[in-house]
Scaffold this active site. Structure first.
Site, PDB file in Angstrom:
ATOM      1  CG  HIS A 146      -1.897   1.008   1.384  1.00 13.96           C
ATOM      2  ND1 HIS A 146      -1.624   2.292   1.806  1.00 13.96           N
ATOM      3  CD2 HIS A 146      -3.224   0.973   1.150  1.00 13.96           C
ATOM      4  CE1 HIS A 146      -2.750   2.990   1.830  1.00 13.96           C
ATOM      5  NE2 HIS A 146      -3.736   2.212   1.431  1.00 13.96           N
ATOM      6  CG  ASP A 223       0.648  -2.595   6.149  1.00 16.28           C
ATOM      7  OD1 ASP A 223      -0.315  -2.710   6.932  1.00 16.28           O
ATOM      8  OD2 ASP A 223       0.592  -1.903   5.115  1.00 16.28           O
ATOM      9  CD  GLN A 226      -6.897  -4.530   4.024  1.00 12.96           C
ATOM     10  OE1 GLN A 226      -7.841  -5.220   4.391  1.00 12.96           O
ATOM     11  NE2 GLN A 226      -7.058  -3.291   3.616  1.00 12.96           N
ATOM     12  CE  LYS A 249      -7.206  -0.414   6.223  1.00 14.35           C
ATOM     13  NZ  LYS A 249      -7.936   0.120   5.071  1.00 14.35           N
ATOM     14  CB  CYS A 387      -3.612   3.340  -1.616  1.00 13.48           C
ATOM     15  SG  CYS A 387      -4.847   4.588  -1.311  1.00 13.48           S
TER      16      CYS A 387
HETATM   17  N1  7TS Z   1      -1.668  -0.841   4.577  1.00 21.02           N
HETATM   18  C1  7TS Z   1      -2.604  -1.596   3.990  1.00 21.02           C
HETATM   19  C2  7TS Z   1      -2.277  -2.989   3.577  1.00 21.02           C
HETATM   20  C3  7TS Z   1      -3.874  -1.074   3.789  1.00 21.02           C
HETATM   21  O1  7TS Z   1      -4.816  -1.823   3.202  1.00 21.02           O
HETATM   22  C4  7TS Z   1      -4.165   0.256   4.197  1.00 21.02           C
HETATM   23  C5  7TS Z   1      -5.493   0.889   3.932  1.00 21.02           C
HETATM   24  C6  7TS Z   1      -3.169   0.974   4.832  1.00 21.02           C
HETATM   25  C7  7TS Z   1      -1.923   0.399   5.002  1.00 21.02           C
HETATM   26  C8  7TS Z   1      -3.398   2.357   5.367  1.00 21.02           C
HETATM   27  O2  7TS Z   1      -4.284   2.307   6.418  1.00 21.02           O
HETATM   28  P1  7TS Z   1      -4.828   3.655   7.079  1.00 21.02           P
HETATM   29  O3  7TS Z   1      -5.899   3.189   8.006  1.00 21.02           O
HETATM   30  O4  7TS Z   1      -3.685   4.270   7.800  1.00 21.02           O
HETATM   31  O5  7TS Z   1      -5.336   4.501   5.968  1.00 21.02           O
HETATM   32  N2  7TS Z   1      -6.172   0.364   2.823  1.00 21.02           N
HETATM   33  C9  7TS Z   1      -7.254   0.872   2.212  1.00 21.02           C
HETATM   34  C10 7TS Z   1      -7.881   0.246   1.143  1.00 21.02           C
HETATM   35  O6  7TS Z   1      -7.532  -0.819   0.674  1.00 21.02           O
HETATM   36  N3  7TS Z   1      -8.925   0.994   0.748  1.00 21.02           N
HETATM   37  O7  7TS Z   1      -8.991   2.086   1.513  1.00 21.02           O
HETATM   38  C11 7TS Z   1      -7.957   2.017   2.443  1.00 21.02           C
END
Ligand code: 7TS
Length: 430
Positions: A146, A223, A226, A249, A387
């Protein structure tokens, strides 16, 4: 009645599914009742929420916890002697302990509350990275990261004159582990790798990735954005040096997340931001810093968010993570089989080990058009690059349509997705 329809009846009717080895009973109907947002219409159609990789819906337990906190306990923490402040502090620290137990960290001092995955990674890059990585050194990431596990490292390597190395991804959407092993060298100072890909659903063999890095003396940041909501996480078993995730999430509020770090590493890292709560003693001549984890929690944190995260963890733990994971796998397998049978549909990401994400493209139809028509049918998916622009380039597509599942999704909802995609194809045929 088809086999799938029968399965759907089994899963969504009043009858319970008893999962082997679990003492809990999985009742989808009852679970769905706990999520108020699922029971609404969009464009006159029942909402089918399949955008869980972007953010999950919240159960009543979390919503009510926030309501209770703001109604009765709202106060700042770690400072007031008064009752409300003490209650808020107790709840906030209880949430930290819930996170610790959930990811099987050794100590609560290793659990730092942040705004989310993105902030946790930036924190490590700008503290650990600045301190331990020098010009000429290398950081290994992968082609399926990401942007939030790419850009903070790019910023760091630009600042210090280091280099990013990128592990390739195979056509199936798996990491090229051989290339990874060959990439590790005495120049490598950190590996930062995604546990589960948000665009492909691939589950990376994290234990192996970490073992190999450790053999070369290199620490690993995982990371877990997910993975934390789909897999059972044990940071000690993984031997992860850093593990980061976002609450939103995991059925918790937005604006709260976690950085787990091994105490030995966190102890030696400089603070990220300066301000209240992160200090022990301040004078104009010299300031000393607070103990872990407070050293990294400058300013008033997202108190309600942390408490909500604690409630979300209680909720999923009661249902049982392994039971939820096996149900989610059934849904993903069912959806993959059903969608793959559609003419002109190509699934992007066909790793052997996957969870809860189904990305696809339709011949000659732009993903954004598909997303719009699906929305008209009440089906919420994400259409875009998710992203992960470098990954889209790797697969030669500008974007994909992504259906991402949570344990509250039913087989009927997969059927609704399927019917909506057929409608898209009809519209474009016409
Ligand atoms: N890493 C992964 C694997 C992610 O899926 C996301 C967010 C992030 C980092 C960043 O997370 P945040 O909560 O700090 O924004 N992924 C997604 C997505 O797949 N669609 O919207 C956000």
């Amino acid at each position: 009645m088809s086999v799938h329809a029968k399965t759907a009846e089994k899963m969504t009717g009043d009858s319970m599914m008893k999962t082997q080895g679990s003492k809990l009973e999985f009742n989808l109907k009852k679970i769905r009742e706990e999520f108020p947002a699922l029971h609404q219409k969009v464009h006159g159609k029942p909402l089918v929420y399949l955008d869980n990789a972007a953010s999950t819906q919240k159960p009543r337990a979390v919503i009510e916890k926030l309501h209770h906190y703001y109604t009765w306990d709202n106060a700042n923490i770690h400072r007031g002697v008064h009752t409300l402040s003490q209650r808020a502090t107790d709840e906030y620290e209880a949430a930290r302990e819930k996170v610790r137990a959930f990811i099987h960290a050794q100590k609560t001092s290793e659990v730092i509350f942040t705004r989310g995955t993105t902030e946790s990674i930036n924190l490590v890059a700008q503290t650990y990275g600045r301190q331990n990585i020098k010009a000429g050194d290398e950081i290994i990431i992968s082609h399926m990261e990401h942007h939030s596990n790419i850009v903070p490292w790019q910023m760091l390597v630009e600042q210090i004159g280091a280099q990013l190395k990128v592990v390739p991804v195979t056509d199936a959407g798996e990491l090229d582990l051989e290339a990874y092993q060959n990439m590790l060298s005495e120049k490598t100072k950190l590996v930062a790798m995604v546990h589960v890909s948000n665009s492909l659903g691939t589950i990376n063999p994290m234990k192996k990735i970490i073992d190999v890095a450790h053999q070369a003396g290199v620490p690993v940041l995982v990371d877990g954005a997910q993975s934390v909501n789909h897999l059972e996480i044990n940071v000690q078993e993984l031997d992860a040096d850093f593990f980061v995730f976002s609450g939103h999430k995991l059925f918790a509020p937005t604006g709260i997340g976690v950085l787990y770090g091994k105490e030995s590493l966190l102890e030696n890292m400089p603070p990220y931001q300066g301000g209240g709560d992160m200090i022990r003693q301040v004078s104009f001549e010299k300031t000393t810093y607070n103990d872990l984890p407070y050293k990294f929690e400058a300013g008033t944190p997202h108190i309600a968010g942390a408490i909500g995260l604690g409630a979300a963890i209680d909720y999923v733990q009661e249902l049982g993570m392994s039971q939820l994971a096996s149900y989610e796998k059934e849904v993903l397998d069912y959806a993959t089989k059903a969608l793959s049978a559609l003419p002109g549909l190509k699934v992007i990401g066909q790793a052997k080990e996957k969870t809860s994400v189904l990305s696809f493209v339709l011949q000659d139809i732009h993903p954004h058009d598909i997303g719009t028509i699906l929305d008209n049918e009440g089906v919420a998916v994400r259409a875009g690059h998710h992203c992960t622009m470098p990954l889209m380039q790797r697969f030669g597509v500008p974007a994909t349509v992504r259906a991402s599942f949570a344990f509250y999704n039913s087989f009927e909802e997969v059927d609704a997705l399927l019917e909506a995609i057929k409608k898209v194809q009809e519209v474009f045929k016409g």
